[in-house]
Structures are given as structure tokens and as C-alpha cells.
Design a protein around this motif. Structure first.
Motif, mmCIF file in Angstrom:
data_model
loop_
_atom_site.group_PDB
_atom_site.id
_atom_site.type_symbol
_atom_site.label_atom_id
_atom_site.label_comp_id
_atom_site.label_asym_id
_atom_site.label_seq_id
_atom_site.Cartn_x
_atom_site.Cartn_y
_atom_site.Cartn_z
ATOM 1 N N UNK A 79 -48.962 0.521 27.232
ATOM 2 C CA UNK A 79 -48.198 0.887 28.538
ATOM 3 C C UNK A 79 -47.383 -0.257 29.062
ATOM 4 N N UNK A 80 -46.157 0.027 29.401
ATOM 5 C CA UNK A 80 -45.268 -0.601 29.733
ATOM 6 C C UNK A 80 -44.982 -0.506 31.401
ATOM 7 N N UNK A 81 -45.363 -1.556 32.252
ATOM 8 C CA UNK A 81 -45.137 -1.530 33.470
ATOM 9 C C UNK A 81 -43.766 -2.115 33.952
ATOM 10 N N UNK A 82 -42.708 -1.445 34.133
ATOM 11 C CA UNK A 82 -41.602 -2.318 34.646
ATOM 12 C C UNK A 82 -41.541 -2.743 36.159
ATOM 13 N N UNK A 83 -42.003 -3.545 36.313
ATOM 14 C CA UNK A 83 -42.054 -4.108 37.798
ATOM 15 C C UNK A 83 -42.518 -5.547 38.203
ATOM 16 N N UNK A 84 -41.945 -6.000 39.042
ATOM 17 C CA UNK A 84 -42.095 -7.781 39.141
ATOM 18 C C UNK A 84 -43.439 -7.815 39.760
ATOM 19 N N UNK A 138 -33.376 -1.222 28.572
ATOM 20 C CA UNK A 138 -32.390 -0.333 28.312
ATOM 21 C C UNK A 138 -32.802 0.584 27.093
ATOM 22 N N UNK A 139 -33.819 -0.050 26.266
ATOM 23 C CA UNK A 139 -34.613 0.454 25.272
ATOM 24 C C UNK A 139 -35.268 1.870 25.943
ATOM 25 N N UNK A 140 -36.148 1.774 26.942
ATOM 26 C CA UNK A 140 -36.730 2.625 27.584
ATOM 27 C C UNK A 140 -36.008 3.356 28.637
ATOM 28 N N UNK A 141 -34.758 3.102 28.911
ATOM 29 C CA UNK A 141 -34.034 3.767 29.889
ATOM 30 C C UNK A 141 -34.594 3.814 31.237
ATOM 31 N N UNK A 142 -34.933 2.460 31.586
ATOM 32 C CA UNK A 142 -35.432 2.267 32.810
ATOM 33 C C UNK A 142 -34.250 2.514 33.934
ATOM 34 N N UNK A 143 -34.621 3.258 35.182
ATOM 35 C CA UNK A 143 -33.491 3.257 36.115
ATOM 36 C C UNK A 143 -34.001 2.480 37.531
ATOM 37 N N UNK A 144 -35.251 2.277 37.446
ATOM 38 C CA UNK A 144 -35.873 1.723 38.847
ATOM 39 C C UNK A 144 -37.010 0.888 38.672
ATOM 40 N N UNK A 145 -37.320 0.179 39.691
ATOM 41 C CA UNK A 145 -38.556 -0.581 39.758
ATOM 42 C C UNK A 145 -39.837 0.344 39.780
ATOM 43 N N UNK A 146 -40.945 0.154 39.042
ATOM 44 C CA UNK A 146 -41.975 0.999 39.189
ATOM 45 C C UNK A 146 -42.372 1.826 38.022
ATOM 46 N N UNK A 147 -41.372 2.195 37.061
ATOM 47 C CA UNK A 147 -41.552 2.975 36.109
ATOM 48 C C UNK A 147 -42.599 2.609 35.058
ATOM 49 N N UNK A 148 -43.310 3.332 34.813
ATOM 50 C CA UNK A 148 -44.570 3.409 34.023
ATOM 51 C C UNK A 148 -44.448 4.227 32.663
ATOM 52 N N UNK A 149 -44.351 3.405 31.510
ATOM 53 C CA UNK A 149 -44.157 4.421 30.204
ATOM 54 C C UNK A 149 -45.197 3.972 29.158
ATOM 55 N N UNK A 150 -45.426 4.974 28.470
ATOM 56 C CA UNK A 150 -46.556 4.729 27.404
ATOM 57 C C UNK A 150 -45.693 4.922 26.148
ATOM 58 N N UNK A 151 -46.228 4.156 25.165
ATOM 59 C CA UNK A 151 -45.761 4.136 23.871
ATOM 60 C C UNK A 151 -46.630 4.133 22.599
ATOM 61 N N UNK A 152 -46.537 4.837 21.826
ATOM 62 C CA UNK A 152 -47.219 4.879 20.557
ATOM 63 C C UNK A 152 -46.465 5.136 19.435
ATOM 64 N N UNK A 153 -46.165 4.451 18.689
ATOM 65 C CA UNK A 153 -45.229 4.518 17.392
ATOM 66 C C UNK A 153 -44.004 4.621 17.738
ATOM 67 N N UNK A 154 -43.238 5.610 17.311
ATOM 68 C CA UNK A 154 -41.626 5.940 17.893
ATOM 69 C C UNK A 154 -41.707 6.733 19.127
ATOM 70 N N UNK A 155 -42.982 7.212 19.610
ATOM 71 C CA UNK A 155 -42.878 8.057 20.773
ATOM 72 C C UNK A 155 -42.857 7.268 22.117
ATOM 73 N N UNK A 156 -42.161 7.784 23.065
ATOM 74 C CA UNK A 156 -42.239 7.234 24.298
ATOM 75 C C UNK A 156 -42.245 8.137 25.412
ATOM 76 N N UNK A 157 -42.766 7.938 26.329
ATOM 77 C CA UNK A 157 -42.793 8.873 27.467
ATOM 78 C C UNK A 157 -43.184 8.362 28.850
ATOM 79 N N UNK A 158 -42.215 8.888 29.955
ATOM 80 C CA UNK A 158 -42.584 8.270 31.168
ATOM 81 C C UNK A 158 -43.862 8.904 31.905
ATOM 82 N N UNK A 159 -44.778 7.957 32.272
ATOM 83 C CA UNK A 159 -46.172 8.460 33.005
ATOM 84 C C UNK A 159 -45.915 8.789 34.470
ATOM 85 N N UNK A 160 -45.248 7.755 35.238
ATOM 86 C CA UNK A 160 -44.879 7.826 36.674
ATOM 87 C C UNK A 160 -44.204 6.770 37.096
ATOM 88 N N UNK A 161 -43.904 6.919 38.360
ATOM 89 C CA UNK A 161 -43.228 5.842 39.024
ATOM 90 C C UNK A 161 -44.362 5.316 40.177
#
Length: 399
Positions: free
Chosen positions: A4-9, A44-67
Motif C-alpha cells: 500500500x502506497x499512501x501519498x501524503x505528508x 508520476x508512475x502511479x499517476x497521483x494527482x492530489x495529496x491523500x491518494x492511497x494505491x495498492x500494488x501487487x506485481x504489475x497491477x495497481x489500483x486506487x483504493x481511495x483518497x
């Protein structure tokens, strides 16, 4: 392995605790907080547009969980559903029969859009099915749901459903009281009969009324195994009767309270509810059953990538569809009854059949300036003075 990647400060303690709990359950679960500005390449790899976006990654698959933000914290439901989706190797297909006044899949009065959305969150693909346009059930159907038809099905449609069942198909039937979709020939093969009387509950629930039986007693079955004494309710429901049929295993799922609290009322025009011996049926009433039937080896359906070869057919029959409509679906265990019925009927045995996690409620207290001042004054001055006075009194008495 998943991450899980949490893009937030900021790192919220509640969110971090939830992620740590996941990590304790499985060492393959990792998480990391990322400052989007400090790591622009990853952003840029995950296509993050705003703070607070949470992504889940497994292998080559990625998906946005929520903001996430101050008001919307990380959701256990969304994260679990995302985990289920990203690690799933197959997608089950659920068809909803249409054309006879069934519940709408789009938002609206009496619709089941929340139920459809919940199926999507559990990695199911949903679609409408019109058996007048298509004479057979599609081969990729894992389960067909018939939700509250108001008009009768054509004979050819009923035969199409029977053929589908005989080839290893699965049905979830939700048939309301006062309707006759002409499914008697299909149900008779499985030893099921829909009672035309109305299930009433006079145990005293003022909020719901006597036409809404409350169920807290459940049969021993994978659909209801974790329900305990939880509540589900069924507005304007009908009893479902079963007769033993060789080769068919039937289990009662939903049982009302015993008589005199509940019974099946035959006189629907009377304003005074009273049990009439010989006309009405004493409770406990069965409002739902689960059935399965082994298939002969010669009739097993040809397997497909999305639908492995089935060794049995399954069917769930419920005497109500209102419990799954928007609004009612999110109340108590109503949504769990529907989701677990579809999961079990679709023979996706790897899917967890249990109670969905509930979101924590916001229990913060918002104080006005005067209330905060009174609270500060009482804690810093009044309470210490009371304690000092008690101490002086005790000293004086002991002296």
C-alpha cells in the motif's frame, strides 16, 4: 506480496494502526508513506494527482483504493475489497433478470443499486439479462439473480432457467408476496413452494410495524454461519416451504420468531391482525432456503476460464426482495444476507462468506467556546478545590 502506497505528508495514527494490523496478519503485506513532492518519479508512475491518494500494488497491477483527508480516513472495507480484487485470478459474472418489473440496477425508488455496487466491490461483474431477447442463459453466467419480478415469466424463459440449472447453473430467487412469476414448475423440481400468505410479526416493534418480520434465528449454513443473533428484517415477506426431494439438500436460512409473535396471515384486507386457525400458519416461518443438487457426470457443463466445471447446481430462494433495496441494504445484516447468498450460489468458495466490516463512527464532540471554557474551568479550578476540601475534611476528622 502486496504493498500500500499512501501519498501524503502527514501520517494519521488511526490509518497507520489499521495498516499495521494488516501487516500483523500477513507478512506479505507492506505499506509506505510517500511525500509526492519528494519523490516525483514514483508520483508520476502511479499517476497521483492530489495529496491523500492511497494505491495498492501487487506485481504489475495497481489500483486506487481511495483518497483520504481529515474527514475521510482509510477504510477497512475499501482496502479489504481492493485486496480481494487485486489478488483475484478470476472474476465471477452475475446476471440480473429483467423484463418483468424486477428491481432496477440503477439508483431510484425501490432499486438495488447499492447491492450491485457491493458486488462490484467484491470483484463480481454484473449485467442485465433479458431471456426474451436471448433464449438461453449466457455460458459465462456464474449465477442469475431474479430480484422481485412483478409480472409472470414466459414459459420459454422458465425453461431456459431450468436448462441452466440442469447444466450446473445457479439461481438466487427473491420473490415478493402478492406476486406470481410462474416459477412453480421450476421450484417444484427442487421441492420448494412459495406461500401466498403474508408473514406478520406482532412482537411489538413500533418502528418497523407488524408487516416487517425481524429475524434473529438463522440456519446452520455457510451463508449465515457468522450471523449469531444479529438482526435482519423483511418487509412484506412471504414464507417459503420445502419438501424433501431425493438428491437435493435443503437448508432453512431465515427463521422468524415462534407463534404467537409471528404467523402467516391469509386475510390481507382485515385491519385487525389475529390468528385464524385453519387459515393462517403459525410461526416460526421460513423466509429463505438454500438448496444444492449434485449433477450427473453426463450433464456437467463445459468449463470456461471464468467458470470452472461445476459438479452441482445451487439455488437460494428468499420470500422477499425489499430487504436488498437501497437504504434497507445497508441496515443491520440485510446486505450480508444478499451478498453471502450470491457468493455461495455462484460457487465461488474461495470468497469469504462472513459479516462485512463496519466503518467506525465519528464520535468526536464539537464544543462551543463557552462549553470549552466551562470544561477548562471545572478541570483546572473546581475539581482541584473539591479534592482539596475533601482532604481538609478527612484531616480534620482524623485529627
Amino acid at each position: 506480496p502486496v504493498k500500500v502506497w499512501v501519498f501524503d505528508v502527514a501520517q494519521n495514527s488511526q490509518d497507520r494502526e489499521l495498516l499495521e494490523n494488516y501487516q500483523k496478519q500477513n507478512s506479505n503485506f507492506k505499506f509506505e508513506y510517500v511525500d509526492p513532492q519528494a519523490r516525483p518519479g514514483l508520483t508520476e508512475k502511479f499517476g497521483v494527482k492530489d495529496y491523500g491518494e492511497v494505491y495498492l500494488e501487487s506485481g504489475k497491477k495497481r489500483q486506487l483504493v481511495q483518497v483520504i483527508n481529515v474527514n475521510d480516513r482509510l477504510s477497512e472495507i475499501r482496502l479489504t475489497n481492493s485486496l480481494q480484487q487485486i489478488t483475484s485470478t478470476s472474476t465471477a459474472k452475475v446476471y440480473f433478470l429483467q423484463g418483468h418489473g424486477e428491481r432496477s440496477l440503477s439508483p431510484g425508488e425501490g432499486a438495488i443499486s447499492q447491492a450491485v455496487q457491493a458486488l462490484g466491490n467484491k470483484s463480481y461483474t454484473t449485467a442485465q439479462l433479458n431471456l426474451v431477447e436471448k433464449s438461453t442463459v449466457p455460458s459465462d453466467a456464474n449465477v442469475v439473480v431474479v430480484a422481485g419480478p412483478k409480472r409472470e415469466l414466459f414459459t420459454t424463459e422458465v425453461k431456459a432457467l431450468q436448462t441452466y440449472l440442469n447444466q450446473g447453473g445457479n439461481l438466487v430467487l427473491m420473490i415478493d408476496q402478492g406476486t406470481d412469476p410462474k416459477l412453480d414448475s421450476l421450484l417444484k423440481e427442487w421441492g420448494v413452494k412459495l406461500d401466498n400468505r403474508l408473514a406478520v410479526d406482532v412482537s411489538g416493534n413500533v418502528a418497523l410495524g407488524p408487516a416487517v418480520p425481524i429475524v434473529t434465528d438463522y440456519g446452520e449454513h455457510p451463508i449465515t454461519k457468522d450471523f449469531g443473533n444479529g438482526i435482519s428484517f423483511y418487509r412484506l415477506a412471504r414464507p417459503v416451504d420445502t419438501t424433501p426431494i431425493p438428491g437435493i439438500e435443503a437448508t432453512k436460512l431465515l427463521l422468524t420468531k415462534p407463534y404467537p409473535n409471528t404467523w402467516a396471515e391469509s386475510d390481507l384486507n382485515s385491519e385487525n391482525l389475529e390468528f385464524n386457525q385453519g387459515k393462517d400458519l403459525k410461526g416460526p416461518l421460513t423466509l429463505g432456503v438454500a438448496l444444492k443438487r449434485k449433477l450427473p457426470a453426463a450433464t456437467k457443463a463445459t468449463p470456461t476460464p471464468s467458470k470452472p466445471s461445476a459438479s452441482e447446481s445451487r439455488m437460494v430462494v428468499l420470500g422477499d426482495s425489499d430487504f436488498a433495496t437501497d437504504g434497507s441494504f445497508t441496515q443491520q445484516l440485510n446486505g450480508d444476507v444478499f451478498l453471502n447468498s450470491v457468493s455461495w450460489a455462484s460457487q465461488q468458495d474461495s470468497q469469504p462468506l462472513s459479516i462485512r466490516p463496519k466503518e467506525p463512527k465519528n464520535r468526536r464532540i464539537n464544543l462551543s467556546a463557552s462549553q470549552a471554557g466551562i470544561l477548562a474551568l471545572s478541570s483546572l479550578l473546581i475539581l482541584p478545590l473539591i479534592g482539596f476540601a475533601v482532604a481538609v475534611i478527612l484531616w480534620w476528622l482524623r485529627r
